[in-house]
Motif scaffolding. Sequence first.
Motif, PDB file in Angstrom:
ATOM      1  N   LYS A 137       0.832  -1.210   0.000  1.00  0.00           N
ATOM      2  CA  LYS A 137       0.000   0.000   0.000  1.00  0.00           C
ATOM      3  C   LYS A 137       0.862   1.254   0.000  1.00  0.00           C
ATOM      4  CE  LYS A 137      -3.719  -2.287   2.460  1.00  0.00           C
ATOM      5  NZ  LYS A 137      -4.379  -2.464   3.757  1.00  0.00           N
ATOM      6  N   VAL A 138       1.940   1.245   0.788  1.00  0.00           N
ATOM      7  CA  VAL A 138       2.835   2.406   0.837  1.00  0.00           C
ATOM      8  C   VAL A 138       3.516   2.608  -0.509  1.00  0.00           C
ATOM      9  CG1 VAL A 138       4.955   3.282   1.892  1.00  0.00           C
ATOM     10  CG2 VAL A 138       3.191   2.265   3.324  1.00  0.00           C
ATOM     11  N   GLU A 139       3.958   1.526  -1.135  1.00  0.00           N
ATOM     12  CA  GLU A 139       4.588   1.638  -2.451  1.00  0.00           C
ATOM     13  C   GLU A 139       3.610   2.171  -3.487  1.00  0.00           C
ATOM     14  OE1 GLU A 139       6.197  -2.201  -3.380  1.00  0.00           O
ATOM     15  OE2 GLU A 139       7.866  -1.974  -1.983  1.00  0.00           O
ATOM     16  N   LEU A 140       2.363   1.719  -3.429  1.00  0.00           N
ATOM     17  CA  LEU A 140       1.347   2.212  -4.362  1.00  0.00           C
ATOM     18  C   LEU A 140       1.120   3.703  -4.159  1.00  0.00           C
ATOM     19  CD1 LEU A 140      -0.777   1.607  -6.544  1.00  0.00           C
ATOM     20  CD2 LEU A 140      -2.387   1.150  -4.692  1.00  0.00           C
ATOM     21  N   LYS A 141       1.063   4.135  -2.916  1.00  0.00           N
ATOM     22  CA  LYS A 141       0.870   5.553  -2.610  1.00  0.00           C
ATOM     23  C   LYS A 141       2.045   6.370  -3.125  1.00  0.00           C
ATOM     24  CE  LYS A 141       1.522   7.796   1.266  1.00  0.00           C
ATOM     25  NZ  LYS A 141       1.688   8.586   2.360  1.00  0.00           N
ATOM     26  N   GLU A 142       3.264   5.869  -2.963  1.00  0.00           N
ATOM     27  CA  GLU A 142       4.446   6.590  -3.444  1.00  0.00           C
ATOM     28  C   GLU A 142       4.475   6.666  -4.967  1.00  0.00           C
ATOM     29  OE1 GLU A 142       7.678   4.506  -1.615  1.00  0.00           O
ATOM     30  OE2 GLU A 142       7.353   5.473   0.330  1.00  0.00           O
ATOM     31  N   ARG A 143       4.116   5.565  -5.637  1.00  0.00           N
ATOM     32  CA  ARG A 143       4.060   5.588  -7.110  1.00  0.00           C
ATOM     33  C   ARG A 143       3.003   6.572  -7.589  1.00  0.00           C
ATOM     34  NH1 ARG A 143       2.901  -0.064  -9.179  1.00  0.00           N
ATOM     35  NH2 ARG A 143       2.221  -0.312  -7.053  1.00  0.00           N
ATOM     36  N   ALA A 144       1.852   6.576  -6.924  1.00  0.00           N
ATOM     37  CA  ALA A 144       0.771   7.491  -7.309  1.00  0.00           C
ATOM     38  C   ALA A 144       1.207   8.939  -7.121  1.00  0.00           C
ATOM     39  CB  ALA A 144      -0.481   7.191  -6.486  1.00  0.00           C
ATOM     40  N   THR A 145       1.861   9.227  -6.005  1.00  0.00           N
ATOM     41  CA  THR A 145       2.340  10.592  -5.762  1.00  0.00           C
ATOM     42  C   THR A 145       3.342  11.010  -6.823  1.00  0.00           C
ATOM     43  OG1 THR A 145       2.003  10.326  -3.380  1.00  0.00           O
ATOM     44  CG2 THR A 145       3.472  12.090  -4.080  1.00  0.00           C
ATOM     45  N   LYS A 146       4.259  10.124  -7.140  1.00  0.00           N
ATOM     46  CA  LYS A 146       5.286  10.432  -8.141  1.00  0.00           C
ATOM     47  C   LYS A 146       4.659  10.713  -9.508  1.00  0.00           C
ATOM     48  CE  LYS A 146       9.344   8.399 -10.326  1.00  0.00           C
ATOM     49  NZ  LYS A 146      10.161   7.185 -10.452  1.00  0.00           N
ATOM     50  N   GLN A 147       3.719   9.883  -9.925  1.00  0.00           N
ATOM     51  CA  GLN A 147       3.082  10.053 -11.236  1.00  0.00           C
ATOM     52  C   GLN A 147       2.245  11.328 -11.294  1.00  0.00           C
ATOM     53  OE1 GLN A 147       5.008   7.898 -13.193  1.00  0.00           O
ATOM     54  NE2 GLN A 147       3.106   7.912 -14.333  1.00  0.00           N
ATOM     55  N   VAL A 148       1.477  11.608 -10.238  1.00  0.00           N
ATOM     56  CA  VAL A 148       0.631  12.812 -10.226  1.00  0.00           C
ATOM     57  C   VAL A 148       1.507  14.061 -10.241  1.00  0.00           C
ATOM     58  CG1 VAL A 148      -0.989  14.142  -8.814  1.00  0.00           C
ATOM     59  CG2 VAL A 148      -1.375  11.714  -9.183  1.00  0.00           C
ATOM     60  N   ARG A 149       2.583  14.037  -9.475  1.00  0.00           N
ATOM     61  CA  ARG A 149       3.492  15.196  -9.472  1.00  0.00           C
ATOM     62  C   ARG A 149       4.108  15.411 -10.846  1.00  0.00           C
ATOM     63  NH1 ARG A 149       7.325  15.585  -4.490  1.00  0.00           N
ATOM     64  NH2 ARG A 149       7.170  17.780  -5.029  1.00  0.00           N
ATOM     65  N   GLN A 150       4.456  14.319 -11.524  1.00  0.00           N
ATOM     66  CA  GLN A 150       5.047  14.421 -12.854  1.00  0.00           C
ATOM     67  C   GLN A 150       4.035  15.005 -13.848  1.00  0.00           C
ATOM     68  OE1 GLN A 150       6.643  10.741 -14.326  1.00  0.00           O
ATOM     69  NE2 GLN A 150       6.951  11.542 -16.388  1.00  0.00           N
ATOM     70  N   VAL A 151       2.802  14.543 -13.801  1.00  0.00           N
ATOM     71  CA  VAL A 151       1.765  15.055 -14.706  1.00  0.00           C
ATOM     72  C   VAL A 151       1.493  16.526 -14.432  1.00  0.00           C
ATOM     73  CG1 VAL A 151      -0.705  14.888 -15.223  1.00  0.00           C
ATOM     74  CG2 VAL A 151       0.692  12.831 -15.159  1.00  0.00           C
TER      75      VAL A 151
END
Length: 172
Positions: A137-151
């Motif tokens: 769950k933590v890894e998913l949250k970190e990936r989501a944060t990274k992708q949203v910040r990039q977009v």
Amino acid sequence: MAEEELEIEEGGKKKSKLMLIIIIVVVLLGGGGGAYFFLFMGEEPAAAEGEGAAEETSIEADAPPEGKALYVAMPRPFTFNAPGVARERIVQIEVQLMVRGVQSEEMAKRHIPMIEGTLLQVFSASNADDLVTDVGKVELKERATKQVRQVMKELEGSSIVEQVLFTGFVIQ
């Protein structure tokens, strides 16, 4: 009468011993506190400032704007199928975005459809076996944060979203 004088003297000795113990404890605590202060509150911040100055500038360049933390709720929860080794599971995640400042909040609200699409893409690429664990769950949250910040960096020129927060997480 002699017995009374003996009792008075014994009571006085007890009080003086108690007072002596209290004074010793106060002195030891004061000395310990002073030693802690001098040992751990020395010149360490000044040394760390010189060493980590280059790291701080690179972090600040990618950091969202400073200000009061505000939360932008996604209009609806994300529901998707996550494949697993044993079986496929249905996952529902409620998300809020943490941003700093009113301007960042307005920009995030303006781009909610793009953020939803990005989050759904990240979520649907996950594995159900990983989502069952806290680490997954933590890894998913970190990936989501990274992708949203990039977009958001591509759309607005700065990464407006500081964090993607899961406010609800159900897996069946």
